[in-house]
Design a protein around this motif. Structure first.
Motif, mmCIF file in Angstrom:
data_model
loop_
_atom_site.group_PDB
_atom_site.id
_atom_site.type_symbol
_atom_site.label_atom_id
_atom_site.label_comp_id
_atom_site.label_asym_id
_atom_site.label_seq_id
_atom_site.Cartn_x
_atom_site.Cartn_y
_atom_site.Cartn_z
ATOM 1 N N ASP B 86 0.824 -1.207 0.000
ATOM 2 C CA ASP B 86 0.000 0.000 0.000
ATOM 3 C C ASP B 86 0.861 1.261 0.000
ATOM 4 O OD1 ASP B 86 -2.351 -1.329 -0.091
ATOM 5 O OD2 ASP B 86 -2.585 -1.436 2.090
ATOM 6 N N ARG B 87 2.022 1.181 0.638
ATOM 7 C CA ARG B 87 2.884 2.365 0.706
ATOM 8 C C ARG B 87 3.745 2.536 -0.545
ATOM 9 N NH1 ARG B 87 2.007 5.546 4.260
ATOM 10 N NH2 ARG B 87 3.641 6.881 3.464
ATOM 11 N N CYS B 88 4.032 1.441 -1.231
ATOM 12 C CA CYS B 88 4.884 1.509 -2.433
ATOM 13 C C CYS B 88 4.123 2.216 -3.548
ATOM 14 C CB CYS B 88 5.282 0.113 -2.877
ATOM 15 S SG CYS B 88 6.256 0.119 -4.400
ATOM 16 N N THR B 89 4.772 3.203 -4.190
ATOM 17 C CA THR B 89 4.125 3.901 -5.309
ATOM 18 C C THR B 89 4.682 3.413 -6.647
ATOM 19 O OG1 THR B 89 5.716 5.710 -5.420
ATOM 20 C CG2 THR B 89 3.890 5.981 -3.866
ATOM 21 N N HIS B 90 5.602 2.455 -6.609
ATOM 22 C CA HIS B 90 6.211 1.921 -7.839
ATOM 23 C C HIS B 90 6.926 3.002 -8.636
ATOM 24 C CE1 HIS B 90 4.196 -1.913 -7.165
ATOM 25 N NE2 HIS B 90 3.180 -1.177 -6.740
ATOM 26 N N CYS B 91 7.566 3.929 -7.939
ATOM 27 C CA CYS B 91 8.303 4.978 -8.648
ATOM 28 C C CYS B 91 9.570 4.404 -9.282
ATOM 29 C CB CYS B 91 8.628 6.153 -7.730
ATOM 30 S SG CYS B 91 9.652 5.774 -6.301
ATOM 31 N N GLY B 92 10.162 3.423 -8.617
ATOM 32 C CA GLY B 92 11.376 2.824 -9.171
ATOM 33 C C GLY B 92 12.652 3.456 -8.661
ATOM 34 N N TYR B 93 12.515 4.338 -7.671
ATOM 35 C CA TYR B 93 13.696 5.008 -7.112
ATOM 36 C C TYR B 93 14.652 3.998 -6.466
ATOM 37 C CZ TYR B 93 16.350 8.136 -4.015
ATOM 38 O OH TYR B 93 17.343 8.797 -3.354
ATOM 39 N N TYR B 97 19.498 1.035 -6.408
ATOM 40 C CA TYR B 97 20.208 0.861 -5.132
ATOM 41 C C TYR B 97 20.182 -0.597 -4.660
ATOM 42 C CZ TYR B 97 19.802 5.910 -5.128
ATOM 43 O OH TYR B 97 19.874 7.226 -5.492
ATOM 44 N N ARG B 128 16.620 2.489 3.615
ATOM 45 C CA ARG B 128 17.192 3.829 3.769
ATOM 46 C C ARG B 128 16.714 4.777 2.682
ATOM 47 N NH1 ARG B 128 21.762 0.984 5.667
ATOM 48 N NH2 ARG B 128 22.486 0.660 3.547
ATOM 49 N N PRO B 131 11.482 6.944 -0.355
ATOM 50 C CA PRO B 131 10.904 8.199 0.133
ATOM 51 C C PRO B 131 9.545 8.009 0.816
ATOM 52 C CG PRO B 131 11.512 8.357 -2.206
ATOM 53 C CD PRO B 131 11.565 6.910 -1.830
ATOM 54 N N PHE B 132 8.906 6.858 0.567
ATOM 55 C CA PHE B 132 7.559 6.631 1.083
ATOM 56 C C PHE B 132 7.538 5.684 2.281
ATOM 57 C CE2 PHE B 132 7.298 7.718 -3.402
ATOM 58 C CZ PHE B 132 6.444 8.805 -3.341
#
Lengths: 395, 139
Positions: B86-93, B97, B128, B131-132
């Motif tokens: 639910d917290r993952c937005t799948h931005c791929g940031y 890493y 680390r 961001p979410f």
């Protein structure tokens, strides 16, 4: 040629043909531009990413006795009270009181304005603490209470800058790891981060602001809002490709919507290690297909959109204006690009996955007749520049 | 001869069991190959351990039965690092890493970020950088 009225008429009768900006290129390739322009009424565009220039006006209503809030905090995050008695503005990047910030770098920045906005939209109960200097008409000196968004008279998101038309790709050419609003950038050009929905992004599909202007109805995190102005730093007079696509930041949108209508999965607090807090938002913008030219420009593909690679180790902070090179979004999405003969890994700050979800949600709303298109009441500036801040001595 | 398999386990040691050389017995008595990703003893003297064990199904089962006699909790599915969908937005940031491609985009059209727990070596880079706050460590 179609008019806004004709398109809205087709939406009302449930016959509107709506495609996403992700689907339209193949559709036009198959049908041909002329036939597709006849047939298609709306192309939906979207983006989901961190947009620091976001915030909201909140009105608490009056306590008994009344207070004129001169300083106030929501969940220990400072809000701006230099407006009427119980109105405040909460900004996305305001850090929670007591956060050590970058005292011991890189700081964690766990909670701030963006997280408060997320919690409000999620319906959580939050603490309000406010102080007052006391007046005859507002005698209460301080108040500590707990509220949720339902208790507020108004919770209106007002974002001075969203939806950057295009954006920098950040790299670090220095020999130390740096922590930026574009994420953690390893030393010696080890990785790059970008932040755009590319071919799905609103202003990249309407590069000359022919349909998106002041008054355009938008889908802001699930609420139906509108563009109230060009965004801050709107710099439309920029370099463009022959297709009209800006090769740098360029245009921006200022938008507003009722936070009580928003959906929590599209309003998300952001913590950027070593940098700060912010807010990620999901935004959808419909483009009416009024003519072939407008349709043609919605067919832009990731490979046609160039973004500048900027060194955040030196050139960005020092404002030198230098660019390392240009890359296109197809290259970026492959996960690896080549810079100066070296392979560099690519990360994204913007979620294409969520943007696609929003473009489809908006398309469904239009097909169902739940969302109509508006003709702008004013156009966005077509040839604006961006001035620097000069350091002057007092005259 | 049964086929050799590898399983990832998370063990929780209550205070009283922390000083026993249990992993030593896994190697010595059950002939397992162990690869420890991450271990921690808390100030309350509780212990956490995430490891791969390689051996036959029978050896692994026998070793788990042995471990359980020490009051140790064995967790097969819950790993040391979890991703909240639910917290993952799948931005791929997080993707660049992640050193083992446990977090990866496999579908270029949807750009969904997949989390393959079996590939995770618990380096905690994603914890680390996200961001979410989508990735969290159990210890």
């Amino acid at each position: 040629m179609k008019t806004y009225e004709q398109i809205n008429g087709r939406i009302e009768s449930g016959k509107a043909v709506v495609l996403t900006a992700d689907e339209i290129m193949d559709y036009v390739d198959k049908k041909g531009l002329t036939a597709a322009a006849e047939e298609v009424d709306v192309v939906t565009t979207a983006t989901f990413g961190t947009m620091c220039s976001s915030g909201c006006f909140l009105n608490f209503g009056h306590s008994k006795p009344k207070i004129r809030m001169s300083e106030a905090w929501i969940a220990d995050v400072l809000v701006y009270t230099g407006i009427a008695a119980v109105d405040v503005y909460l900004g996305a990047t305001q850090l929670r009181h007591g956060d050590p910030a970058n005292m011991y770098p890189p700081g964690e920045f766990r909670y701030g304005g963006g997280h408060v906005i997320e919690d409000l939209v999620a319906g959580k109960k939050l603490q309000l603490f406010a102080l007052s200097y006391v007046t005859d008409c507002y005698p209460l000196r301080e108040i500590r209470t707990y509220f949720s968004i339902e208790d507020l008279n108004q919770a209106t998101m007002v974002n001075p800058r969203n939806c950057y038309q295009n954006y920098n790709v950040a790299i670090n050419c220095s020999d130390e790891t740096i922590y930026t609003y574009m994420g953690q950038l390893e030393a010696n050009q080890k990785n790059v981060n970008y932040s755009s929905a590319g071919q799905l992004s609103p202003l990249l599909n309407d590069p000359y602001y022919e349909t998106i202007g002041v008054g355009t109805r938008v889908w802001l995190a699930g609420a139906h809002g509108h563009v109230y102005s060009e965004g801050t730093q709107h710099a439309s007079g920029c370099e463009r490709t022959p297709g009209g696509v800006p090769t740098g930041g360029a245009g921006t949108l200022a938008m507003t919507a009722d936070m009580k209508q928003m959906r929590k999965e599209f309003v998300r607090g952001v913590s950027l290690r070593g940098y700060g807090v912010s807010l990620a938002l999901g935004i959808g913008v419909p483009i009416p297909i009024l003519n072939e030219d407008i349709l043609k420009r919605t067919c832009v593909r990731d490979r046609d959109i160039l973004a500048p690679v900027i060194d955040y180790g030196n050139d960005y902070p020092q404002n030198t204006g230098k660019t390392v090179c240009q890359v296109n979004y197809e290259q970026l999405r492959s996960g690896e690009i080549e810079i100066k003969g070296k392979k560099v890994q690519v990360g994204s700050m913007s979620s294409y996955y969520k943007a696609l979800e929003i473009a489809n949600l908006l398309a469904d709303e239009i097909r169902r007749g739940d969302f109509y298109l508006t003709r702008p009441i004013a156009a966005m500036p077509k040839d604006s520049g961006m001035k620097p801040l000069l350091k002057r001595e007092q005259e | 001869m049964s086929e050799t398999i590898t399983r990832k386990l998370m063990l929780y040691f209550p205070k009283c069991e922390c000083e026993k050389p249990i992993i030593y017995h896994l190697v010595k008595d059950y002939d397992l190959i162990v690869n420890i990703f991450r271990a921690k003893v808390t100030p309350e003297e509780e212990g956490y351990l995430v490891l791969d064990v390689t051996g036959t199904e029978e050896q692994i089962q026998a070793s788990i039965d042995f471990v359980k006699t020490f009051n140790v909790t064995v967790n097969f599915s819950g790993k040391g690092v979890t991703r909240d969908n639910d917290r993952c937005t799948h931005c791929g940031y997080c993707v660049p890493y992640c050193p083992t491609d446990a977090l990866i985009i496999t579908n270029g059209a949807t750009r969904e970020v997949i989390y393959n727990e079996d590939e995770c070596i618990e380096c905690l880079a994603c914890v680390r950088v996200c961001p979410f706050g989508a990735c969290t460590a159990a210890f």
